[in-house]
Design a protein around this motif. Sequence first.
Motif, PDB file in Angstrom:
ATOM      1  N   PHE A  27       0.831  -1.203   0.000  1.00 48.66           N
ATOM      2  CA  PHE A  27       0.000   0.000   0.000  1.00 48.66           C
ATOM      3  C   PHE A  27       0.871   1.260   0.000  1.00 48.66           C
ATOM      4  N   ILE A  28       1.920   1.262   0.797  1.00 48.53           N
ATOM      5  CA  ILE A  28       2.813   2.426   0.832  1.00 48.53           C
ATOM      6  C   ILE A  28       3.460   2.630  -0.540  1.00 48.53           C
ATOM      7  N   GLU A  29       3.827   1.535  -1.196  1.00 50.79           N
ATOM      8  CA  GLU A  29       4.420   1.646  -2.533  1.00 50.79           C
ATOM      9  C   GLU A  29       3.420   2.229  -3.529  1.00 50.79           C
ATOM     10  N   GLU A  30       2.169   1.841  -3.389  1.00 51.12           N
ATOM     11  CA  GLU A  30       1.113   2.402  -4.237  1.00 51.12           C
ATOM     12  C   GLU A  30       0.984   3.907  -4.038  1.00 51.12           C
ATOM     13  N   MET A  31       1.227   4.362  -2.814  1.00 58.20           N
ATOM     14  CA  MET A  31       1.098   5.780  -2.482  1.00 58.20           C
ATOM     15  C   MET A  31       2.401   6.549  -2.698  1.00 58.20           C
ATOM     16  N   ALA A  55      11.615  10.470   4.768  1.00 58.60           N
ATOM     17  CA  ALA A  55      12.951   9.880   4.642  1.00 58.60           C
ATOM     18  C   ALA A  55      12.945   8.416   5.058  1.00 58.60           C
ATOM     19  N   ALA A  56      12.185   8.108   6.116  1.00 62.45           N
ATOM     20  CA  ALA A  56      12.082   6.714   6.559  1.00 62.45           C
ATOM     21  C   ALA A  56      11.422   5.851   5.481  1.00 62.45           C
ATOM     22  N   ILE A  57      10.395   6.374   4.837  1.00 59.56           N
ATOM     23  CA  ILE A  57       9.714   5.632   3.770  1.00 59.56           C
ATOM     24  C   ILE A  57      10.640   5.454   2.570  1.00 59.56           C
ATOM     25  N   PHE A  58      11.346   6.513   2.183  1.00 53.92           N
ATOM     26  CA  PHE A  58      12.286   6.409   1.064  1.00 53.92           C
ATOM     27  C   PHE A  58      13.343   5.340   1.354  1.00 53.92           C
ATOM     28  N   THR A  59      13.865   5.341   2.575  1.00 52.72           N
ATOM     29  CA  THR A  59      14.874   4.355   2.961  1.00 52.72           C
ATOM     30  C   THR A  59      14.308   2.942   2.903  1.00 52.72           C
ATOM     31  N   GLY A 116      14.596   1.765  -0.527  1.00 51.91           N
ATOM     32  CA  GLY A 116      15.898   1.887  -1.156  1.00 51.91           C
ATOM     33  C   GLY A 116      16.069   3.133  -1.995  1.00 51.91           C
ATOM     34  N   LYS A 117      15.229   4.135  -1.767  1.00 46.70           N
ATOM     35  CA  LYS A 117      15.340   5.399  -2.475  1.00 46.70           C
ATOM     36  C   LYS A 117      16.210   6.361  -1.667  1.00 46.70           C
ATOM     37  N   PHE A 128       5.665   9.722  17.398  1.00 42.96           N
ATOM     38  CA  PHE A 128       6.283  11.004  17.721  1.00 42.96           C
ATOM     39  C   PHE A 128       7.399  10.884  18.758  1.00 42.96           C
ATOM     40  N   SER A 129       7.430   9.822  19.519  1.00 39.53           N
ATOM     41  CA  SER A 129       8.430   9.730  20.578  1.00 39.53           C
ATOM     42  C   SER A 129       9.762   9.175  20.078  1.00 39.53           C
ATOM     43  N   LYS A 130       9.760   8.575  18.887  1.00 37.32           N
ATOM     44  CA  LYS A 130      10.999   8.050  18.315  1.00 37.32           C
ATOM     45  C   LYS A 130      11.430   8.861  17.100  1.00 37.32           C
ATOM     46  N   THR A 131      12.730   8.803  16.808  1.00 38.50           N
ATOM     47  CA  THR A 131      13.257   9.351  15.568  1.00 38.50           C
ATOM     48  C   THR A 131      13.447   8.192  14.602  1.00 38.50           C
ATOM     49  N   TRP A 132      12.914   8.310  13.398  1.00 35.93           N
ATOM     50  CA  TRP A 132      12.815   7.162  12.499  1.00 35.93           C
ATOM     51  C   TRP A 132      13.903   7.111  11.437  1.00 35.93           C
ATOM     52  N   VAL A 133      14.799   8.055  11.434  1.00 38.16           N
ATOM     53  CA  VAL A 133      15.962   7.983  10.554  1.00 38.16           C
ATOM     54  C   VAL A 133      17.198   8.235  11.395  1.00 38.16           C
ATOM     55  N   LYS A 134      18.317   7.694  10.948  1.00 38.99           N
ATOM     56  CA  LYS A 134      19.584   7.969  11.615  1.00 38.99           C
ATOM     57  C   LYS A 134      19.929   9.431  11.388  1.00 38.99           C
ATOM     58  N   SER A 135      21.022   9.861  11.974  1.00 34.44           N
ATOM     59  CA  SER A 135      21.430  11.237  11.755  1.00 34.44           C
ATOM     60  C   SER A 135      21.626  11.482  10.273  1.00 34.44           C
ATOM     61  N   SER A 136      21.405  12.685   9.844  1.00 34.99           N
ATOM     62  CA  SER A 136      21.520  13.000   8.428  1.00 34.99           C
ATOM     63  C   SER A 136      22.925  12.699   7.915  1.00 34.99           C
ATOM     64  N   VAL A 137      23.929  12.865   8.772  1.00 29.28           N
ATOM     65  CA  VAL A 137      25.313  12.588   8.363  1.00 29.28           C
ATOM     66  C   VAL A 137      25.472  11.101   8.059  1.00 29.28           C
ATOM     67  N   ASP A 138      24.979  10.233   8.974  1.00 37.38           N
ATOM     68  CA  ASP A 138      25.110   8.794   8.780  1.00 37.38           C
ATOM     69  C   ASP A 138      24.329   8.325   7.544  1.00 37.38           C
ATOM     70  N   LEU A 139      23.121   8.847   7.393  1.00 39.73           N
ATOM     71  CA  LEU A 139      22.308   8.423   6.270  1.00 39.73           C
ATOM     72  C   LEU A 139      22.916   8.865   4.944  1.00 39.73           C
ATOM     73  N   LEU A 140      23.440  10.058   4.920  1.00 44.63           N
ATOM     74  CA  LEU A 140      24.018  10.564   3.681  1.00 44.63           C
ATOM     75  C   LEU A 140      25.258   9.761   3.286  1.00 44.63           C
ATOM     76  N   LYS A 141      25.972   9.211   4.266  1.00 47.48           N
ATOM     77  CA  LYS A 141      27.127   8.377   3.951  1.00 47.48           C
ATOM     78  C   LYS A 141      26.708   7.094   3.244  1.00 47.48           C
ATOM     79  N   GLN A 142      25.462   6.658   3.516  1.00 48.56           N
ATOM     80  CA  GLN A 142      24.998   5.394   2.946  1.00 48.56           C
ATOM     81  C   GLN A 142      24.385   5.574   1.561  1.00 48.56           C
ATOM     82  N   THR A 143      24.123   6.798   1.154  1.00 48.12           N
ATOM     83  CA  THR A 143      23.403   7.012  -0.099  1.00 48.12           C
ATOM     84  C   THR A 143      24.320   7.523  -1.207  1.00 48.12           C
TER      85      THR A 143
END
Length: 346
Positions: A110-114, A165-169, A172-173, A331-346
């Motif tokens: 469903f998320i992919e459809e959206m 960003a969590a959905i893109f990850t 694999g986007k 709302f109580s959790k952060t769903w992506v790693k730090s932007s620095v860490d994520l950018l290293k992976q992309t």
Amino acid sequence: MQSSTIEFYRNSLDYISSVQNEDGSIPWELDKKLDPWDHIEAAMGLSIGGQRKESEKAFTWLKHNQLSDGSWYAEYLKNTPVTKRRETNFSAYIATGLWHHYLIFEDKDFIEEMLPTLTKAIDFVISMQTENGDIYWATEEGQEILDDSLITGSSSIYKSLECAAAIFTLFGKSPENILLSMGKLKKSINENPERYDRSWASKSRYSMDWYYPILCGIYDEEKSIEQIHSKWNEFVVEGMGCKCVKEEPWVTVAESSELVMTLVKLGLFNEAETLFNSLHQWRDPNDGLYWTGYVYTDKKFWPVEKPTWTAGAVLLAADALYGFSSGSELFSKTWVKSSVDLLKQT
């Protein structure tokens, strides 16, 4: 305690479903106006209650009514736009709603459809970001971009970008563009407050400007704790709830529910539950639905309405406190790693 069970909120869930139209749209009340943000808030309430079909219909309505630039009009009446204004916060919130849907139902199909709908919405929002990092609050056909930015709206956008960003990850986007936008927006709110409310009176008198940067992850823990304590007595009326505007004798259920989620995020569970329990007195015993707010000097409910989005906010707060669903930590959790860490992976 009865209020710690999902069944206590069954009337609110059934009410949202009863107001929802066949095409999936969820107005404030039956045959009343709809705005995209509150439509999504109500849909998230349905997700908490396990009403998957109805929740998905709500998101499908967004898919079918998205404008070519990725936005939605700010207000509809019976599916007809009644304004040409398009607000960035309203358009971004689909990301928060879809990530919440995924956390609860784990339905990648469903998320992919959206995903195309989400991508267009996020592109629209990021296109409205200035070189200073703030995001214009709205644009309107026939006019220039409406040149100002909002603390509350921008904070909500930040959380929506995180969810996007969590959905893109998940698929694999690359979230690089989103993460860069998040970084600039967060820095702007923390370091350049002059970019907000620059063409109108400050909205700091509204409680949402107080707690939204905390709820959505703009402030660090130290600043968040300081912020909560610094204005608690301005906005919270003990035994009644949170005021919408500090000088008005009016407590509102939705703002109070969002403050409950903010307190949960900070680990202040006793304070959160005490505040939340005070809201049940604003629940109509005849139908189990929550009024918008209560003017305590006049001893009157005002406005005389029971919106679907208020029901949605109550359900989100109850879920945050009592863990009814696997989306309770939205709302109580952060769903992506730090932007620095994520950018290293992309």
